[in-house]
Design an enzyme around this catalytic site. Structure first.
Site, PDB file in Angstrom:
ATOM      1  N   GLY A 222       0.644  -1.293  -0.029  1.00 26.94           N
ATOM      2  CA  GLY A 222      -0.028  -0.170   0.014  1.00 26.94           C
ATOM      3  C   GLY A 222       0.948   1.247  -0.080  1.00 26.94           C
TER       4      GLY A 222
ATOM      5  N   LYS B 144       2.771   1.818  -5.216  1.00 22.21           N
ATOM      6  CA  LYS B 144       3.588   1.469  -6.231  1.00 22.21           C
ATOM      7  C   LYS B 144       2.787   1.618  -7.697  1.00 22.21           C
ATOM      8  CE  LYS B 144       3.988  -3.280  -5.786  1.00 22.21           C
ATOM      9  NZ  LYS B 144       3.165  -3.295  -4.531  1.00 22.21           N
ATOM     10  N   GLY B 145       1.358   1.363  -7.669  1.00 25.59           N
ATOM     11  CA  GLY B 145       0.635   1.840  -8.817  1.00 25.59           C
ATOM     12  C   GLY B 145       0.569   3.234  -9.288  1.00 25.59           C
TER      13      GLY B 145
ATOM     14  N   GLU C 277       4.544  -3.375 -13.210  1.00 22.56           N
ATOM     15  CA  GLU C 277       4.420  -3.447 -11.861  1.00 22.56           C
ATOM     16  C   GLU C 277       4.277  -4.790 -11.357  1.00 22.56           C
ATOM     17  OE1 GLU C 277       1.436  -1.703  -8.311  1.00 22.56           O
ATOM     18  OE2 GLU C 277       0.955  -1.006 -10.379  1.00 22.56           O
TER      19      GLU C 277
ATOM     20  N   PRO D 281      14.919  -0.448   7.261  1.00 22.06           N
ATOM     21  CA  PRO D 281      13.908  -1.388   6.413  1.00 22.06           C
ATOM     22  C   PRO D 281      14.180  -1.188   5.039  1.00 22.06           C
ATOM     23  CG  PRO D 281      12.823   0.329   8.161  1.00 22.06           C
ATOM     24  CD  PRO D 281      14.178   0.464   7.725  1.00 22.06           C
ATOM     25  N   THR D 282      14.669  -0.123   4.277  1.00 19.78           N
ATOM     26  CA  THR D 282      14.945  -0.086   3.017  1.00 19.78           C
ATOM     27  C   THR D 282      16.331  -1.007   2.603  1.00 19.78           C
ATOM     28  OG1 THR D 282      14.028   2.151   2.645  1.00 19.78           O
ATOM     29  CG2 THR D 282      15.526   1.639   0.970  1.00 19.78           C
ATOM     30  N   GLN D 283      17.210  -0.934   3.659  1.00 20.95           N
ATOM     31  CA  GLN D 283      18.386  -1.683   3.445  1.00 20.95           C
ATOM     32  C   GLN D 283      18.029  -3.160   3.387  1.00 20.95           C
ATOM     33  OE1 GLN D 283      21.593  -0.869   5.938  1.00 20.95           O
ATOM     34  NE2 GLN D 283      20.951   1.431   6.352  1.00 20.95           N
TER      35      GLN D 283
ATOM     36  N   CYS E 252     -25.269   2.199 -12.380  1.00 19.41           N
ATOM     37  CA  CYS E 252     -25.627   0.472 -12.614  1.00 19.41           C
ATOM     38  C   CYS E 252     -26.572   0.082 -11.636  1.00 19.41           C
ATOM     39  CB  CYS E 252     -24.231  -0.182 -12.049  1.00 19.41           C
ATOM     40  SG  CYS E 252     -24.057  -1.690 -12.786  1.00 19.41           S
TER      41      CYS E 252
ATOM     42  N   ARG F 276     -25.886  -7.867 -14.483  1.00 17.39           N
ATOM     43  CA  ARG F 276     -26.463  -9.152 -14.842  1.00 17.39           C
ATOM     44  C   ARG F 276     -27.788  -8.923 -14.748  1.00 17.39           C
ATOM     45  NH1 ARG F 276     -23.310 -13.637 -14.107  1.00 17.39           N
ATOM     46  NH2 ARG F 276     -21.575 -13.128 -12.518  1.00 17.39           N
TER      47      ARG F 276
ATOM     48  N   HIS G 255     -21.170   2.176 -16.227  1.00 22.01           N
ATOM     49  CA  HIS G 255     -20.227   2.753 -15.333  1.00 22.01           C
ATOM     50  C   HIS G 255     -19.457   3.889 -16.182  1.00 22.01           C
ATOM     51  CE1 HIS G 255     -20.519  -0.031 -11.746  1.00 22.01           C
ATOM     52  NE2 HIS G 255     -20.748  -0.812 -12.693  1.00 22.01           N
TER      53      HIS G 255
ATOM     54  N   GLU H 221     -17.854   6.427 -14.916  1.00 26.21           N
ATOM     55  CA  GLU H 221     -16.432   6.601 -14.065  1.00 26.21           C
ATOM     56  C   GLU H 221     -15.318   6.034 -14.692  1.00 26.21           C
ATOM     57  OE1 GLU H 221     -18.093   3.178 -11.405  1.00 26.21           O
ATOM     58  OE2 GLU H 221     -19.076   4.866 -12.883  1.00 26.21           O
TER      59      GLU H 221
END
Length: 537
Positions: A14, A17-18, A139, A189-191, A378, A459, A505, A507
């Site tokens: 979380g 990355k996206g 990704e 933590p990165t290391q 919808c 549906r 939809h 959006e």
């Protein structure tokens, strides 16, 4: 020669990355390179279609009907592009293909193993998409160290070997926490995360360090030293007010320039003028409107990510900031519509099942009777028909057969082609379908077109047997399916200031520079409604 940029994540999930991957895609596209993004999801589900939004956020629907991870929505919005179902690679898809091939005898008696058979299928899928592009950003979902993502990281490692080091780069997104007690940023933590990645044979070329505040010089130097990454490639991705600022931040930090150099690409001047303008416009907004979203998954706002983004796009086009009032549909059932008092607009989003349906119906009635700008999507479209049938036509007990199979007035019913299915996955009416819009309607004034393509995921539909009665009572069906005119797509109430609902939809096709027409219209109506209220008070 196609260039590949693999984006991995470490420390915690979380981290964004996206958004980082979408931003890298945009920075490459802004330099004039034909770019696309792929998302690898290490779960064993074939696709995101049957997943609970509470666990995974919204299910994003593509033109070709693919039900995919919400990150693909970010890719489409950032790169202003249309992706395909193949742009989402899952463990489920990979294993399905390999098992099918084994059953067909394609492996000629070999023992089918993770290496080479699974890894080869992963590489094949990535290269299949890469054929049409100069730069591909991949990704890899999950966190380095997760057992599920091992085959994908191994496939990525092999790709660098096969394609050549100049054609494959690795960007690792990590978290740099700041402990309040000592007041310094911690790089350990990165290391450790990079150490884990290296143990799999991958040396990152750039580190995107996520942190609350800009990365301190000492932390940058330390990360560079211990991860063997040049200081210029340790990128500070600190928290910003809005995700659309991230590409500009990464560009300022030099990530675009560094990656082009690392991949031996010509470093062109990126054209981000329109993007910068859009971000500046959004940040400068002072006037606000409040729009309620009455849903059943509001505790996890990512369940409605594309709606949030579409409202943001419409904010910029209407020069007014949208504040969202999140309302749990079940709370409307227990506390009544007072929860909606004072809002300038109401949205009833998509969803499935009985929970919260009556609360949504109450909210629709409140919008209709008080003439508050309204958009139903919808399931929200279907419940608008139910509300109208009950309270205007007097059809007591009218409902959708999804919720009440015994209803005396089945105004919303299962589509005929859905009746004998025994599988849930990938069987709905999915993807882009043509919608015919009637001239002289609100829908036509928003789209200015008689034929549009919008994305669907349903549906159930309005029961054709009730259309005449509904229209006689004043409900206008302003859009019908281009492939079947008995299938209703858009409804509106012409005597209201803005009351519209869509079976599709909208959006999913909204873009930062091109807001979805029905969202643009809703925010415009909410702005006018608020101004009217202020005048009358």
């Amino acid at each position: 020669m196609t260039k590949y940029i693999f984006v991995t994540g470490g420390v915690v999930s979380g981290l964004g990355k996206g958004i980082t991957s979408a931003s890298i895609g945009l920075l490459m596209k802004a330099r004039g390179y034909k770019t696309t993004n792929i998302k690898i999801d290490p779960y064993i589900n074939y696709d995101a279609g049957t997943m609970n939004p509470y666990q995974h956020g919204e299910v994003f629907v593509l033109d070709d009907g693919g039900e995919v991870d919400l990150d693909l929505g970010n890719y489409e919005r950032f790169l202003d592009t249309e992706l395909t179902f193949d742009h989402n690679i899952t463990t489920g898809k990979v294993y399905s293909t390999v098992i099918e091939k084994e059953r067909r005898g394609e492996y000629l008696g070999a023992t089918v193993q993770v290496i080479p058979h699974i890894t080869d299928e992963i590489k094949r899928r990535i290269r299949e998409i890469a054929k049409d592009y100069e730069v591909v950003v991949v990704e890899i979902g999950g966190t380095v160290g997760d057992i599920e993502s091992m085959p994908f990281l191994e496939a990525a490692r092999q790709m660098q070997l096969e394609e050549g080091r100049d054609n494959v780069a690795f960007v690792h997104v990590t978290y740099v926490p700041k402990l309040k007690v000592v007041g310094e940023q911690k790089t350990k933590p990165t290391q450790h995360s990079v150490k884990e990645l290296r143990s799999l044979g991958i040396q990152p070329d750039a580190i995107v360090a996520r942190s609350e505040d800009p990365l301190e010089e000492a932390a940058r130097k330390k990360i560079s030293l211990f991860t063997n990454v040049p200081e210029e490639a340790v990128i500070s991705a600190y928290d910003v007010e809005d995700t659309y600022e991230v590409p500009l931040l990464l560009e300022r930090e030099g990530l675009g320039k560094y990656l082009t150099k690392r991949l031996k690409l010509e470093d062109r001047e990126p054209d981000l003028k329109d993007w910068e303008k859009m971000v500046a416009k959004y940040k400068a907004l002072t006037e606000t409107v409040e729009i309620a979203i009455v849903g059943k998954y509001v505790k996890l706002q990512d369940s409605y990510l594309s709606i949030k983004e579409a409202l943001k796009h419409a904010s910029v086009s209407n020069e007014v900031k949208v504040k969202i009032r999140w309302i749990e549909a079940e709370d409307v059932e227990t506390h009544g519509t007072k929860l909606l008092e004072g809002v300038d607009g109401i949205i009833i989003p998509g969803g499935f099942g009985a929970r919260g349906a009556e609360g949504k119906i109450q909210a629709i009635r409140y919008a209709r009777e008080n003439d508050i700008p309204f958009l139903g999507i919808c399931f929200g479209f279907q419940l608008t028909v139910v509300e109208f049938a009950r309270n205007v036509l007097g059809m007591k007990g009218a409902h959708s057969t999804e919720i009440d199979p015994q209803t005396p007035y089945p105004v919303v019913d299962l589509m005929p082609e859905q009746r004998n299915l025994d599988r849930l996955g990938g069987t709905m009416r999915l993807g882009a379908y043509p919608v015919k819009i009637k001239k002289g309607t609100l829908a036509y004034s928003l789209y200015n077109k008689e034929l549009v393509y919008e994305r669907h995921r349903h549906r159930w539909e309005v029961n054709p047997n009730y259309i005449e009665a509904l229209e006689k009572a004043g409900l206008v069906f302003s859009g019908v399916a281009g492939d079947d005119e008995r299938r209703m797509e858009i409804l509106e109430l012409p005597d209201k200031r803005y009351f519209i609902a869509t079976q599709f939809h909208p959006e999913f096709k909204s873009r930062p520079m091109r807001p979805a027409p029905v969202f643009h219209g809703l925010v415009r109506a909410a702005k006018e409604y608020k101004q009217e209220k202020n005048v009358t008070h």
